[in-house]
Design a protein around this motif. Structure first.
Motif, short mmCIF file in Angstrom:
data_model
loop_
_atom_site.label_atom_id
_atom_site.label_comp_id
_atom_site.label_asym_id
_atom_site.label_seq_id
_atom_site.Cartn_x
_atom_site.Cartn_y
_atom_site.Cartn_z
N GLU A 223 0.63 -1.25 0.05
CA GLU A 223 0.00 -0.09 0.02
C GLU A 223 0.98 1.26 -0.18
OE1 GLU A 223 -0.74 -2.50 1.82
OE2 GLU A 223 -2.85 -3.11 1.30
N GLN A 224 1.85 1.27 0.31
CA GLN A 224 3.04 2.38 0.78
C GLN A 224 3.56 2.43 -0.68
OE1 GLN A 224 2.68 0.40 3.71
NE2 GLN A 224 1.24 2.21 3.98
N GLY A 225 3.75 1.56 -1.72
CA GLY A 225 4.39 1.56 -2.85
C GLY A 225 5.78 1.02 -2.57
N LEU A 226 5.95 0.12 -1.71
CA LEU A 226 7.18 -0.34 -1.59
C LEU A 226 7.37 -1.81 -1.89
CD1 LEU A 226 7.87 1.07 2.14
CD2 LEU A 226 9.09 1.82 -0.14
N PRO A 227 8.31 -2.23 -2.48
CA PRO A 227 8.34 -3.72 -2.84
C PRO A 227 8.19 -4.49 -1.75
CG PRO A 227 10.55 -2.49 -3.44
CD PRO A 227 9.62 -1.54 -2.58
N THR A 228 7.42 -5.59 -2.09
CA THR A 228 6.93 -6.45 -1.02
C THR A 228 7.23 -7.95 -1.75
OG1 THR A 228 5.27 -7.49 0.14
CG2 THR A 228 4.63 -6.30 -1.87
N GLY A 229 7.17 -8.89 -0.86
CA GLY A 229 7.69 -10.31 -1.29
C GLY A 229 6.96 -11.04 -2.41
N PRO A 230 7.18 -12.11 -2.97
CA PRO A 230 6.29 -12.89 -3.81
C PRO A 230 4.93 -13.31 -3.17
CG PRO A 230 8.70 -13.87 -3.49
CD PRO A 230 8.39 -12.86 -2.39
N GLU A 231 3.98 -13.49 -4.25
CA GLU A 231 2.58 -13.93 -3.66
C GLU A 231 2.78 -15.38 -3.39
OE1 GLU A 231 0.06 -13.35 -6.88
OE2 GLU A 231 -1.93 -14.26 -5.89
N GLU A 232 2.07 -15.58 -2.38
CA GLU A 232 1.95 -17.06 -1.59
C GLU A 232 1.41 -17.85 -2.91
OE1 GLU A 232 0.08 -16.90 2.18
OE2 GLU A 232 -0.03 -19.05 1.87
N GLY A 233 2.14 -19.34 -3.09
CA GLY A 233 1.64 -20.27 -3.99
C GLY A 233 2.41 -19.83 -5.54
N VAL A 234 3.22 -18.72 -5.80
CA VAL A 234 3.76 -18.73 -6.82
C VAL A 234 5.28 -19.18 -6.66
CG1 VAL A 234 4.78 -16.83 -8.64
CG2 VAL A 234 2.43 -16.70 -7.49
N GLU A 235 5.72 -20.08 -7.65
CA GLU A 235 7.03 -20.40 -7.47
C GLU A 235 8.28 -19.44 -7.09
OE1 GLU A 235 9.43 -23.61 -10.58
OE2 GLU A 235 7.49 -22.83 -11.02
N VAL A 236 9.13 -19.54 -6.39
CA VAL A 236 10.20 -18.56 -6.04
C VAL A 236 11.40 -19.02 -6.62
CG1 VAL A 236 11.26 -17.32 -4.36
CG2 VAL A 236 8.70 -17.57 -4.12
#
Ligand code: NOJ
Length: 404
Positions: free
Chosen positions: A274-287
């Motif tokens: 929401e702040q426009g800052l990078p956040t991690g991968p979405e749950e369930g998506v291969e990392v």
């Protein structure tokens, strides 16, 4: 006719034919493969006591000496182009002092490409800067743009007649963001003001270098490359997303207007909070080993966005995946090329595709962990061995088609 959305590939497609003259190549960068690049800011950064770099580059892939074998491999695979960078820290080891022997080295590399019928694509700056220039404030210092233009002028005077295609600066947006805002690349700063200054200098440097290179010998397509992403933010945050994307991507694409081409380099998706800052991968998506999502669609999205903003022809100057599973690489690249096919079908002027990378090489702050190469390199003996993806890509290049 197949009914289709712009992203999903219709089930009846069995092959993608690429346009005549579509350029197939592989890409590398000097610091990541040459070895012993001790006069650059990155070498210093890797060896600093509090460095975020997991291991130093050392001898890398010793391609400084083994380039004839590497270029021969490119030819034997059937790829038409080799993108590599010339190392500023070797060519201009001190302010205003140019090394004839370093320039001759790169002239021999260009000659070797021509002997093999491989188009040499030269990057003038790929993340590394001479130590003397870093000591003068690096890319935060506006005068660096003039220093870079001077370097390009000297380099093109010696090499221009043999260059097949040129790239002024590789991913200036990554160099400024990781180097001056996030601190994971040299010079390791975390400062919003420095980030803005570095981005501005990179853009100015691109424009000045473009003029300098065009004024020299040779007549080849010239552009820059930009790191592009697929973007995501929670609903209601569209304006924030647009603002972040503007300062990270768009300003660099805008700087390419009027150039011969823009190089798109895309690997994954960038998710913002929401702040426009990078956040991690979405749950369930291969990392992946790089810590980001398996997201081949980024290339298609990047091409569309870059073409819309820059309004110039596009080359995919880098695309690949850091993985030890070569089957996963083939799957990923297949999905990427399907996306490239869709952009061509929609009439976007995409002229070529370069896989990152020829060799398993030094992946900056991640060291030698992530394996981007279609050719493996034994870290003890430096022996090269082809992975299945190498012959797979070679076949696509030779036939100019991808069977799906
Ligand atoms: C883009 C950079 O240009 C290259 O140096 C890097 O190794 C690849 N991305 C993979 O992360």
């Amino acid at each position: 006719m197949c009914a289709r959305s712009p992203i999903a590939l219709p089930s009846c497609v069995v092959a993608i034919e690429f346009p005549d003259g579509f350029l197939w190549g592989v890409a590398t960068a000097a610091h990541q493969i040459e070895g012993g690049n001790w006069n650059s800011d990155w070498w210093e950064f890797e060896h600093a006591p509090s460095t975020p770099v997991v291991e130093p580059s050392g001898d890398a892939c010793d391609s400084f000496h083994r380039y004839p074998d590497d270029i021969r491999l490119v030819k034997e695979l059937g790829l038409g182009a080799y993108r590599f960078s010339i190392e500023w820290a070797r060519i201009e080891p001190e302010d205003g002092f140019f090394s004839r022997s370093a320039l001759d080295h790169y002239r021999r590399m260009l000659g070797c490409c021509h002997e093999h019928g491989v188009l040499p694509v030269v990057t003038f700056h790929h993340f590394t800067t001479p130590r003397w220039l870093a000591a003068q404030g690096g890319w935060e210092n506006a005068a660096t743009a003039d220093r870079f233009a001077r370097f390009c002028e000297r380099a093109v005077a010696h090499l221009g007649d043999l260059i097949g295609m040129g790239c002024t600066i590789n991913e200036p947006n990554v160099a400024s963001t990781l180097g001056y805002l996030l601190g994971t690349f040299a010079p390791g700063k975390k400062d919003l003001g420095a980030w803005g200054r570095a981005s501005a200098t990179y853009i100015d440097a691109h424009r000045k270098a473009y003029q300098a290179i065009k004024a020299g010998p040779g007549d080849f397509p010239l552009g820059a490359t930009v790191a592009m992403d697929d973007w995501w933010a929670p609903e209601g945050c569209e304006e924030k997303l647009a603002a972040v994307r503007h300062s990270y991507e768009d300003i660099f694409c805008e700087a390419a207007r009027g150039d011969d081409y823009l190089g798109v380099q895309a690997y994954s998706r960038l998710r913002l909070d929401e702040q426009g800052l990078p956040t991690g991968p979405e749950e369930g998506v291969e990392v992946l080993d790089m810590g980001y999502e398996y997201w081949p669609r980024a290339v298609e999205v990047g091409i569309r966005r870059a073409a819309e903003v820059a309004q110039v022809p596009i080359f995919v100057t880098e695309s690949g995946i850091g993985t030890r599973d070569d089957g996963q690489r083939i799957r990923y690249l297949t999905e990427v090329l399907e996306g490239v096919g869709r952009t061509l079908e929609d009439g976007i002027d995409v002229r070529g595709y370069f896989c990152w990378s020829l060799l398993d090489n030094f992946e900056w702050n991640h060291g030698y962990g992530p394996r981007f190469g279609i050719v493996a390199v034994d870290r003890e003996t430096q022996a090269r061995s082809l992975k299945p993806s190498a012959s797979w890509l070679g076949k696509i290049a030779r036939t100019n088609r991808l069977d799906v």
